[in-house]
Design a protein around this motif. Structure first.
Motif, mmCIF file in Angstrom:
data_model
loop_
_atom_site.group_PDB
_atom_site.id
_atom_site.type_symbol
_atom_site.label_atom_id
_atom_site.label_comp_id
_atom_site.label_asym_id
_atom_site.label_seq_id
_atom_site.Cartn_x
_atom_site.Cartn_y
_atom_site.Cartn_z
ATOM 1 N N ARG A 70 0.807 -1.175 0.168
ATOM 2 C CA ARG A 70 0.110 -0.077 0.142
ATOM 3 C C ARG A 70 0.675 1.406 0.002
ATOM 4 N N LEU A 71 1.871 1.119 1.120
ATOM 5 C CA LEU A 71 2.956 2.438 0.797
ATOM 6 C C LEU A 71 3.598 2.553 -0.532
ATOM 7 N N ASP A 72 3.842 1.612 -1.124
ATOM 8 C CA ASP A 72 4.345 1.889 -2.555
ATOM 9 C C ASP A 72 3.338 2.209 -3.485
ATOM 10 N N GLY A 73 2.276 2.252 -3.279
ATOM 11 C CA GLY A 73 1.233 2.677 -3.937
ATOM 12 C C GLY A 73 0.566 1.667 -4.971
ATOM 13 N N SER A 74 0.751 0.335 -4.586
ATOM 14 C CA SER A 74 0.007 -0.705 -5.397
ATOM 15 C C SER A 74 -1.478 -0.717 -4.868
ATOM 16 N N GLU A 128 -5.379 -2.322 -4.158
ATOM 17 C CA GLU A 128 -5.485 -3.472 -3.579
ATOM 18 C C GLU A 128 -5.644 -4.659 -4.459
ATOM 19 N N ILE A 129 -6.342 -4.581 -5.763
ATOM 20 C CA ILE A 129 -6.530 -5.749 -6.584
ATOM 21 C C ILE A 129 -5.405 -6.218 -7.334
ATOM 22 N N ARG A 130 -4.397 -5.131 -7.619
ATOM 23 C CA ARG A 130 -3.088 -5.321 -8.006
ATOM 24 C C ARG A 130 -2.074 -6.220 -7.070
ATOM 25 N N THR A 131 -2.519 -5.852 -5.861
ATOM 26 C CA THR A 131 -1.486 -6.420 -4.727
ATOM 27 C C THR A 131 -2.158 -7.906 -4.611
ATOM 28 N N PHE A 132 -3.440 -8.350 -4.833
ATOM 29 C CA PHE A 132 -3.897 -9.296 -4.849
ATOM 30 C C PHE A 132 -3.222 -10.465 -5.713
ATOM 31 N N PHE A 133 -3.164 -10.040 -7.064
ATOM 32 C CA PHE A 133 -2.778 -10.822 -7.993
ATOM 33 C C PHE A 133 -1.155 -10.837 -8.181
ATOM 34 N N GLN A 134 -0.528 -9.773 -7.814
ATOM 35 C CA GLN A 134 0.824 -9.908 -8.170
ATOM 36 C C GLN A 134 1.734 -10.452 -6.782
ATOM 37 N N VAL A 135 1.107 -10.083 -5.494
ATOM 38 C CA VAL A 135 1.816 -10.484 -4.196
ATOM 39 C C VAL A 135 1.026 -11.762 -3.610
ATOM 40 N N SER A 136 -0.186 -11.328 -3.341
ATOM 41 C CA SER A 136 -0.795 -12.456 -2.337
ATOM 42 C C SER A 136 -1.131 -13.530 -3.226
ATOM 43 N N ALA A 137 -1.749 -13.573 -4.245
ATOM 44 C CA ALA A 137 -2.023 -14.978 -5.035
ATOM 45 C C ALA A 137 -0.604 -15.801 -5.408
ATOM 46 N N LYS A 138 0.490 -15.096 -5.363
ATOM 47 C CA LYS A 138 1.649 -16.062 -5.570
ATOM 48 C C LYS A 138 2.049 -16.580 -4.044
ATOM 49 N N LEU A 139 1.830 -15.799 -2.830
ATOM 50 C CA LEU A 139 1.983 -16.545 -1.774
ATOM 51 C C LEU A 139 1.266 -17.574 -1.396
ATOM 52 N N MET A 140 -0.204 -17.499 -2.083
ATOM 53 C CA MET A 140 -1.120 -18.575 -1.809
ATOM 54 C C MET A 140 -1.203 -19.707 -2.917
ATOM 55 N N PHE A 141 0.019 -19.382 -3.832
ATOM 56 C CA PHE A 141 -0.160 -20.337 -4.784
ATOM 57 C C PHE A 141 -0.242 -22.072 -4.422
ATOM 58 N N PRO A 142 0.486 -22.696 -3.544
ATOM 59 C CA PRO A 142 0.532 -23.960 -3.150
ATOM 60 C C PRO A 142 -1.087 -24.168 -2.818
#
Lengths: 275, 285
Positions: free
Chosen positions: A170-174, A176-190
């Motif tokens: 959020r601080l980097d200005g991303s 919420e939706i972009r964060t989900f696809f680019q960060v969270s979804a990757k962490l949740m991949f397994p």
């Protein structure tokens, strides 16, 4: 050393129990029609597998191939999309605080206990009011919903997506939706693979919904197709061979996929069971 | 933030409402109506019938027979299946078995076979003239009225033992090894460790698999539906789900809806009661 004999015997007996029926199917599918019931059921005779496959795929203008295609779309498509939807919902329920969060979660969770077969009949009635039964969508759309997936996604998101990381994004200005696809979804991949597998099996095994909804043969998934052939075996005896070869064709790719993805199963099942 | 929330929740929410909540509501509503005709051949119209359908459900002999049948099935099949799964999982975990990876894979293979296809396969395996086990099938008719229920139980067991084994085995793997160290130092053998330490620790996994199995048992449909092609002993009301299916194709949708509602309630109630029961027992320890 002595106390290893009994466990190995049990494991051996188990292996026979689980694999002999599959072995029988492989052997049976490789035989000619006349040899199928006249030769040793658990060993090969003349190798006619490719003739049988040719006959299977040619029967009634290749309707079996069409069923396979349908199954891929019904099962693969619904599991893929359904996993995405469940992941988004579970993620939101895990990572955002908002009024009604627990209420939504509890309603979805109670959905897990509703037997899918209890939904099939009312769904049929609703679809028939819109004259939408006997269509691709009447089976595909209901298959997208996976409450158990939301439950798993919430557990996994809580465990694997740290709040600090979302703050940083959020601080980097991303957004919420972009964060989900680019960060969270990757962490949740397994976890997503596990949800996909569960969803896949549920749709693949769902028999009543297509049975109730579909009348036209060309829309059948392969399970319903083989079922309908099997009910005609008494009138059309040559169908028996096609049922056996078709059963083999429809399970072999899955067996391999399952074995390859088994690692994910184990992890996922563990996480689901701890709760 | 609000926009994002809607983006995340709405797609699932809309579908869940449309294909879970609305059908449940619709089934309840349908079950409260009945079809009335003026005279024998007059036009049919739906009128509010109150609990008339439920009255029929509760006096429907074959339906309750089918409930009794699946309960009997469940009381025998679920413990057998989970007992087997537990024994296999404990053996895999015990270190007494070589080739663990192979066995784990071999036992899991049947789970890839959908119920319908498993039932078709076993239907052939049970048939006297096709079966590889002719010594069995020529002396015992596995598709007879006495045995067909247990022949189906075998199909369900065959498909699901490996899956349940894997759930229990994953739970066993999650137990920290220090716990076993301590037991070994205290002089506990393999059996004692399994009984007093491992089984209590994987109880949550066993409870989970039991609940799923209860739900599965009451939903029994594909296996009996397929077996109707192999055995005349399986009637159109053999299991509750078959009753719903055949009632809806008569068609009597209102009565079928009432069957569905009763069945869904029974399933939820049984699962819930089992969860409560095991939680209370857990609390006492």
């Amino acid at each position: 050393m002595k106390n290893r004999i009994l466990p190995m015997l049990i494991m051996g007996a188990g292996t026979l129990y689980f694999l002999v029926p599959i072995w029988w199917l492989v052997v049976g599918a490789s035989k000619t029609r006349s040899q199928f019931s006249s030769t040793e059921p658990l060993w090969f005779a003349d190798f006619a597998l490719f003739d049988n496959l040719g006959e299977l795929f040619a029967y009634r203008d290749g309707v079996f191939l069409r069923w396979l295609g349908n199954s891929i779309v019904y099962t693969g498509g619904a599991a893929l999309l359904g996993t995405l939807l469940a992941a988004m919902c579970g993620y939101a329920l895990a990572k955002y605080r908002f009024p009604g969060r627990e209420a939504i979660f509890n309603v979805v969770l109670s959905g897990v206990l509703v037997p899918a077969t209890a939904l099939a009949l009312p769904l049929f009635l609703i679809f028939s009011q819109f004259e939408a039964t006997n269509t691709f969508w009447s089976v595909f759309l209901p298959s997208l919903v996976n409450p158990f997936g939301v439950y798993l996604a919430r557990i996994y998101a809580t465990a694997s997506v740290p709040d600090e990381l979302l703050e940083a994004a959020r601080l980097d200005g991303s957004g919420e939706i972009r964060t989900f696809f680019q960060v969270s979804a990757k962490l949740m991949f397994p976890a997503l693979v596990t949800i996909f597998l569960f969803h896949f099996v549920a749709v693949w095994n769902n028999f009543l919904l297509p049975l109730i909804m579909l009348g036209e043969e060309r829309l059948f998934p392969v399970t319903l197709g083989l079922y309908s052939w099997n009910t005609q075996v008494n009138q059309v005896p040559e169908l028996r061979m096609l049922v056996i070869v078709g059963a083999l064709v429809s399970i072999v790719p899955l067996v391999f996929a399952f074995l390859l993805l088994q690692r994910f199963w184990r992890n996922g099942l563990g996480a689901g069971a701890v709760k | 933030m609000k926009k994002a929330l809607i983006f995340f929740i709405a797609p699932f929410g809309v579908l869940f409402t449309a294909f879970y909540l609305v059908p449940i509501g619709y089934a309840i509503k349908q079950s409260l109506y009945k079809v009335e005709r003026t005279g024998t051949f007059g036009p049919a119209r739906e009128v509010f019938g109150g609990l008339a359908q439920y009255q029929r459900v509760f006096t429907d002999g074959p339906f309750w027979e089918s409930i009794g049948r699946v309960l009997l099935f469940g009381i025998v099949q679920v413990p057998v299946m989970l007992g087997l799964a537990l024994i296999l999982a404990l053996l895999l975990d015990s270190g007494l078995v070589k080739g663990r990876r192979f066995f784990r894979l071999a036992f899991f293979v049947p789970y890839a076979v959908p119920g319908v296809i498993a039932a078709i396969m076993w239907g052939f395996l049970y048939s006297p003239n096709l079966s590889p086990f002719t010594s069995v099938t020529s002396s015992v008719d596995l598709l007879s009225a006495d045995l067909v229920l247990w022949s189906m139980a075998n199909v369900v067991t065959w498909v699901y033992v490996g899956y349940n084994m894997l759930i229990i085995y994953s739970a066993l793997l999650a137990v920290p090894t220090e716990v076993y160290e301590a037991a070994r130092i205290d002089g506990a053998g393999q059996f004692r460790t399994a009984w007093s330490i491992k089984i209590p620790l994987v109880m949550p996994a066993i409870v989970l698999t039991t609940v799923f199995s209860i739900i599965g048992t009451l939903q029994l449909l594909a296996e009996p539906q397929v077996f109707r092609a192999f055995s005349s002993a399986v009637s159109s009301t053999y299991t509750p789900n078959l009753t719903v299916y055949s009632t809806s194709s008569i068609p009597n949708f209102n009565l079928a809806a009432a069957f569905s509602v009763v069945l869904a309630l029974a399933t939820c109630l049984l699962s819930f009661a089992f969860l409560k029961m095991t939680q209370r027992r857990g609390g006492e320890q």
